[in-house]
Design a protein around this motif. Structure first.
Motif, PDB file in Angstrom:
ATOM      1  N   GLY A   1      24.430  -7.062  41.199  1.00 18.95           N
ATOM      2  CA  GLY A   1      25.439  -6.447  42.198  1.00 18.95           C
ATOM      3  C   GLY A   1      26.386  -7.344  42.640  1.00 18.95           C
TER       4      GLY A   1
ATOM      5  N   ASN B   1      17.550  -0.632  37.311  1.00 19.76           N
ATOM      6  CA  ASN B   1      16.717  -0.594  38.390  1.00 19.76           C
ATOM      7  C   ASN B   1      15.274   0.100  38.012  1.00 19.76           C
TER       8      ASN B   1
ATOM      9  N   GLN C   1      21.755   1.144  41.365  1.00 21.21           N
ATOM     10  CA  GLN C   1      21.997  -0.031  40.700  1.00 21.21           C
ATOM     11  C   GLN C   1      21.637   0.155  39.128  1.00 21.21           C
TER      12      GLN C   1
ATOM     13  N   CYS D   1      18.434   1.046  45.634  1.00 22.88           N
ATOM     14  CA  CYS D   1      18.056   0.541  44.359  1.00 22.88           C
ATOM     15  C   CYS D   1      18.464   1.615  43.176  1.00 22.88           C
TER      16      CYS D   1
END
Length: 319
Positions: free
Chosen positions: A56, A127, A124, A121
């Motif tokens: 990220g 994940n 993302q 999370c």
């Protein structure tokens, strides 16, 4: 100084790490605070860094990509936890709990886990699931009497953060009861008031529910000692002290518990704590903070350490 190595690291983990040719973990030693003897409980506090948050926009600028790969990180996390043989493990940003629980259960640990209501999370790519907070304990030494998981509230409004609190009884000739709690407060600058309100919720809970026995409360508070939430915890009516201030002659917090390089610059500060009540507890020893040379110029995480936070470990005498 006492040696940091009691090495409970599973043989299969050692073998896998050897295959990957990873360097030894950052070296640290225990500092003896008291020469008193008695029933000892070793407590670990650690934000292990969620695998889902390794990438990220706010990634770690100088960390080698291979140091953030899940196949190596999960081994290093397990290695760091087990090398200190903690009686109780408090961990945050846990998004691979099933793996940790499976591995640690083979060593005699059991645990309590609570996910965040809306884990970052999950937003993302690639994940591995939501993150949360866990408390695990050595079943050969402790009995879990009861446990509770709460979503922290801010002025009565539900937040996106949780706390886990467990009551334990020692398996000793003279059994002793104590509580352990863990949390992970709101991150980033600009949320000081939110963290203060979350701390007030925790403080009120401890006052109302854990006033009959010693309390050890751990967490990544995302707040330096100058923030209001630190004062909130320190002024809790059950009487809380921060264990890591005992490393300083002036009772000050360490210079850092996290040290990383972000896109906006270097971040080096103390935001992780092990709080303990005056009643029924005494600090026997504390795991020293790793020196700058051990951490390395590219800071954390690294091939030598799987998280951007250092673990905190304390031996407590149950009085």
């Amino acid at each position: 100084m006492a040696s940091s190595e009691q090495s409970h690291v599973p043989a299969e983990v050692k073998a896998e790490i050897s295959k990957l040719e990873l360097p030894p973990l950052i070296h640290r030693d225990f500092v003896e605070i008291s020469s008193d003897t008695g029933d000892i409980v070793r407590v670990m506090q650690w934000n292990i860094l969620a695998q889902g948050l390794c990438g990220g926009a706010d990634n770690f600028m100088k960390c080698p990509k291979e140091a953030l790969e899940f196949e190596s990180r999960k081994l290093r996390v397990l290695e760091e936890i087990t090398r200190y043989c903690p009686t109780v493990i408090c961990i945050e940003e846990v998004d691979f709990y099933p793996y940790l629980f499976e591995c640690l259960s083979k060593l005699g640990y059991a645990g309590v886990y609570s996910e965040k209501p809306d884990s970052p999370c999950l937003y993302q790519t690639n994940n591995i699931g939501p993150d949360g907070t866990a408390i695990l304990y050595d079943t050969s030494k402790l009995v879990l009497s009861q446990s509770d998981s709460k979503i922290l509230k801010e002025n009565g409004q539900q937040s996106n953060h949780v706390t886990v609190i467990a009551q334990f009884q020692t398996k000793t000739k003279d059994p002793k009861i104590f509580y352990v709690g863990a949390t992970h407060l709101k991150a980033k600058r600009g949320y000081e008031e939110k963290r203060k309100l979350q701390g007030q919720y925790i403080s009120n809970y401890l006052q109302e529910n854990c006033n009959d026995a010693p309390v050890i409360y751990c967490g990544d508070f995302n707040a330096e000692a100058t923030e209001p939430v630190y004062s909130v915890m320190k002024s809790c009516s059950i009487g809380l002290n921060s264990a890591y201030t005992l490393l300083s002659k002036n009772n000050e917090e360490p210079k850092y518990t996290t040290w990383k390089i972000r896109p906006k610059g270097e971040e080096c500060h103390t935001i992780d704590y092990i709080w303990y009540s005056n009643k029924g507890l005494k600090v026997k020893s504390v795991l020293n903070i790793a020196v700058e040379e051990e951490i390395g110029k590219n800071r954390l995480p690294s091939l030598k350490y799987p998280s951007d936070h250092l673990s905190l470990v304390c031996d407590f005498l149950l009085l």
